[in-house]
Design a protein around this motif. Structure first.
Motif, PDB file in Angstrom:
ATOM      1  N   VAL A  69       0.832  -1.202   0.000  1.00  0.00           N
ATOM      2  CA  VAL A  69       0.000   0.000   0.000  1.00  0.00           C
ATOM      3  C   VAL A  69       0.868   1.254   0.000  1.00  0.00           C
ATOM      4  O   VAL A  69       0.628   2.207  -0.747  1.00  0.00           O
ATOM      5  N   GLU A  70       1.901   1.261   0.818  1.00  0.00           N
ATOM      6  CA  GLU A  70       2.799   2.424   0.886  1.00  0.00           C
ATOM      7  C   GLU A  70       3.549   2.634  -0.422  1.00  0.00           C
ATOM      8  O   GLU A  70       3.734   3.787  -0.865  1.00  0.00           O
ATOM      9  N   GLN A  71       3.954   1.547  -1.065  1.00  0.00           N
ATOM     10  CA  GLN A  71       4.637   1.665  -2.352  1.00  0.00           C
ATOM     11  C   GLN A  71       3.703   2.236  -3.412  1.00  0.00           C
ATOM     12  O   GLN A  71       4.102   3.101  -4.206  1.00  0.00           O
ATOM     13  N   LEU A  72       2.471   1.755  -3.420  1.00  0.00           N
ATOM     14  CA  LEU A  72       1.498   2.275  -4.383  1.00  0.00           C
ATOM     15  C   LEU A  72       1.205   3.748  -4.107  1.00  0.00           C
ATOM     16  O   LEU A  72       1.088   4.554  -5.036  1.00  0.00           O
ATOM     17  N   ALA A  73       1.092   4.102  -2.835  1.00  0.00           N
ATOM     18  CA  ALA A  73       0.823   5.495  -2.475  1.00  0.00           C
ATOM     19  C   ALA A  73       1.923   6.409  -2.990  1.00  0.00           C
ATOM     20  O   ALA A  73       1.652   7.491  -3.534  1.00  0.00           O
ATOM     21  N   TYR A  74       3.157   6.002  -2.844  1.00  0.00           N
ATOM     22  CA  TYR A  74       4.280   6.805  -3.332  1.00  0.00           C
ATOM     23  C   TYR A  74       4.179   6.998  -4.835  1.00  0.00           C
ATOM     24  O   TYR A  74       4.394   8.099  -5.366  1.00  0.00           O
ATOM     25  N   SER A  75       3.833   5.931  -5.541  1.00  0.00           N
ATOM     26  CA  SER A  75       3.698   6.001  -6.997  1.00  0.00           C
ATOM     27  C   SER A  75       2.576   6.951  -7.410  1.00  0.00           C
ATOM     28  O   SER A  75       2.743   7.770  -8.319  1.00  0.00           O
ATOM     29  N   ILE A  76       1.440   6.852  -6.736  1.00  0.00           N
ATOM     30  CA  ILE A  76       0.284   7.693  -7.071  1.00  0.00           C
ATOM     31  C   ILE A  76       0.589   9.168  -6.846  1.00  0.00           C
ATOM     32  O   ILE A  76       0.263  10.025  -7.692  1.00  0.00           O
ATOM     33  N   ALA A  77       1.212   9.481  -5.731  1.00  0.00           N
ATOM     34  CA  ALA A  77       1.460  10.881  -5.379  1.00  0.00           C
ATOM     35  C   ALA A  77       2.365  11.570  -6.382  1.00  0.00           C
ATOM     36  O   ALA A  77       2.243  12.783  -6.608  1.00  0.00           O
ATOM     37  N   SER A  78       3.265  10.806  -7.002  1.00  0.00           N
ATOM     38  CA  SER A  78       4.243  11.410  -7.906  1.00  0.00           C
ATOM     39  C   SER A  78       3.973  11.132  -9.382  1.00  0.00           C
ATOM     40  O   SER A  78       4.710  11.591 -10.256  1.00  0.00           O
ATOM     41  N   TYR A  85     -10.595  11.614 -10.136  1.00  0.00           N
ATOM     42  CA  TYR A  85     -11.696  10.993  -9.409  1.00  0.00           C
ATOM     43  C   TYR A  85     -11.162   9.820  -8.592  1.00  0.00           C
ATOM     44  O   TYR A  85     -10.355   9.033  -9.081  1.00  0.00           O
ATOM     45  N   LEU A  86     -11.633   9.716  -7.376  1.00  0.00           N
ATOM     46  CA  LEU A  86     -11.296   8.581  -6.512  1.00  0.00           C
ATOM     47  C   LEU A  86     -12.575   8.026  -5.913  1.00  0.00           C
ATOM     48  O   LEU A  86     -13.386   8.780  -5.362  1.00  0.00           O
ATOM     49  N   VAL A  87     -12.746   6.713  -6.013  1.00  0.00           N
ATOM     50  CA  VAL A  87     -13.866   6.032  -5.356  1.00  0.00           C
ATOM     51  C   VAL A  87     -13.287   4.962  -4.439  1.00  0.00           C
ATOM     52  O   VAL A  87     -12.594   4.043  -4.895  1.00  0.00           O
ATOM     53  N   ASN A  88     -13.531   5.103  -3.153  1.00  0.00           N
ATOM     54  CA  ASN A  88     -13.093   4.106  -2.169  1.00  0.00           C
ATOM     55  C   ASN A  88     -14.219   3.099  -1.962  1.00  0.00           C
ATOM     56  O   ASN A  88     -15.144   3.332  -1.196  1.00  0.00           O
ATOM     57  N   ALA A  89     -14.120   1.980  -2.693  1.00  0.00           N
ATOM     58  CA  ALA A  89     -15.201   0.999  -2.706  1.00  0.00           C
ATOM     59  C   ALA A  89     -14.828  -0.328  -2.064  1.00  0.00           C
ATOM     60  O   ALA A  89     -15.668  -1.235  -1.998  1.00  0.00           O
ATOM     61  N   ALA A  90     -13.591  -0.465  -1.591  1.00  0.00           N
ATOM     62  CA  ALA A  90     -13.188  -1.738  -0.989  1.00  0.00           C
ATOM     63  C   ALA A  90     -13.922  -1.947   0.332  1.00  0.00           C
ATOM     64  O   ALA A  90     -14.101  -1.006   1.114  1.00  0.00           O
ATOM     65  N   GLY A  91     -14.338  -3.166   0.580  1.00  0.00           N
ATOM     66  CA  GLY A  91     -15.083  -3.425   1.808  1.00  0.00           C
ATOM     67  C   GLY A  91     -15.022  -4.874   2.246  1.00  0.00           C
ATOM     68  O   GLY A  91     -14.663  -5.764   1.472  1.00  0.00           O
ATOM     69  N   PHE A 117      -7.018   5.326   4.075  1.00  0.00           N
ATOM     70  CA  PHE A 117      -6.462   6.607   4.512  1.00  0.00           C
ATOM     71  C   PHE A 117      -5.172   6.914   3.747  1.00  0.00           C
ATOM     72  O   PHE A 117      -4.993   8.014   3.200  1.00  0.00           O
ATOM     73  N   ILE A 118      -4.270   5.936   3.684  1.00  0.00           N
ATOM     74  CA  ILE A 118      -2.971   6.141   3.044  1.00  0.00           C
ATOM     75  C   ILE A 118      -3.126   6.420   1.549  1.00  0.00           C
ATOM     76  O   ILE A 118      -2.506   7.347   1.002  1.00  0.00           O
ATOM     77  N   LEU A 119      -3.951   5.630   0.874  1.00  0.00           N
ATOM     78  CA  LEU A 119      -4.121   5.798  -0.570  1.00  0.00           C
ATOM     79  C   LEU A 119      -4.880   7.079  -0.895  1.00  0.00           C
ATOM     80  O   LEU A 119      -4.582   7.753  -1.887  1.00  0.00           O
ATOM     81  N   THR A 120      -5.854   7.430  -0.064  1.00  0.00           N
ATOM     82  CA  THR A 120      -6.576   8.678  -0.285  1.00  0.00           C
ATOM     83  C   THR A 120      -5.638   9.868  -0.136  1.00  0.00           C
ATOM     84  O   THR A 120      -5.690  10.826  -0.919  1.00  0.00           O
ATOM     85  N   GLN A 121      -4.771   9.825   0.849  1.00  0.00           N
ATOM     86  CA  GLN A 121      -3.795  10.905   1.040  1.00  0.00           C
ATOM     87  C   GLN A 121      -2.916  11.053  -0.205  1.00  0.00           C
ATOM     88  O   GLN A 121      -2.650  12.171  -0.665  1.00  0.00           O
ATOM     89  N   ALA A 122      -2.487   9.931  -0.767  1.00  0.00           N
ATOM     90  CA  ALA A 122      -1.654   9.972  -1.966  1.00  0.00           C
ATOM     91  C   ALA A 122      -2.407  10.564  -3.151  1.00  0.00           C
ATOM     92  O   ALA A 122      -1.868  11.379  -3.913  1.00  0.00           O
TER      93      ALA A 122
END
Length: 255
Positions: A69-78, A85-91, A117-122
């Motif tokens: 998750v942290e690796q993906l977040a870093y990739s998304i942010a940069s 658009y972001l949809v948080n649908a995981a459940g 939380f982490i991915l949304t921040q990214a």
């Protein structure tokens, strides 16, 4: 409905259920979509089906793997891609009496919130670089109202937290042109119930909840996707911080 054309939609939990239907609707509206899912077979099948509708990419990730998750977040942010658009649908949902809950049960819900939380921040950092965007979280009626037949203390805590996050982000991010809303469904026919209902019994068990809803039936993923699509669209440009009840009337009252 209209959407700004240069924004890609990222749907976390987009390989089935409400996330999948939202991806389908966005592609039909001309929006490029990326979907995240855990099960590679389900993800590949979803991407294959969606590829007939528009530009779609799939990414396999286990949201309980914090390093991934942290690796993906870093990739998304940069990334050069603008996630407009972001949809948080995981459940995850598995009703358990409060006194029988284990720490592992509790973590199943709240570790998922951590990943959200982490991915949304990214994604927000990405949106800020590109001038804005729109976020919709899938919350739950259970965050607002307790149902004795489905004891869900840890699940409801997690979803109530997601509702609170929605409102806090709406306050913080409005000034940087990012809207944040949520939908709160009641019983919807999705694979989320497979954790405690056998697939062969799914139709019968969910149908027993029809009369629970004043409108007389359980929801379909498309019912929720339509509301998500509206909240993401330009037509909802003056709506932020809303937790929209999309619940067949349950919060108004029950039969």
């Amino acid at each position: 409905m209209t959407f700004f054309s240069n924004g890609t939609a990222l749907i976390i939990g987009g390989s089935s259920g409400m996330g999948f239907e939202t991806a389908k609707q966005l592609l039909q509206a001309g929006v490029k979509v990326e979907v995240l899912g855990n099960n590679p077979n389900k993800l590949n099948a979803a991407v294959d089906e969606l590829s007939t509708l528009g530009e779609i990419k799939g990414l396999q990730i286990d949201l309980y793997d914090i390093k991934a998750v942290e690796q993906l977040a870093y990739s998304i942010a940069s990334k050069d891609t603008h996630y407009g658009y972001l949809v948080n649908a995981a459940g995850y949902f598995s009703p358990t009496p409060f006194v029988e809950h284990t720490i592992a049960d509790y973590d199943k819900y709240h570790d998922l919130n951590k990943a959200t939380f982490i991915l949304t921040q990214a994604v927000v950092k990405n949106m800020q670089r590109f001038g804005g965007g729109n976020i919709v979280n899938i919350g739950s009626m259970w965050a607002k109202q307790a149902i004795k037949a489905t004891p869900s203390s840890a699940y409801s805590m997690a979803k109530a937290g997601l509702h609170a996050l929605t409102q806090h982000l709406a306050m913080e991010l409005g000034e940087v042109n990012i809207r944040v809303n949520a939908v709160a469904p009641a019983v919807v026919q999705t694979p989320i119930y497979e954790s405690f209902i056998a697939p062969k019994d799914m139709q019968k068990v969910l149908a027993s909840f029809n009369d629970f809803h004043p409108i007389g039936r359980v929801g379909e993923p498309l019912d929720i996707a339509h509301s998500i699509l509206f909240l993401l669209s330009d037509e909802a440009s003056w709506i932020t911080g809303t937790i929209m009840d999309v619940d067949g009337g349950v919060m108004a009252g029950r039969n």
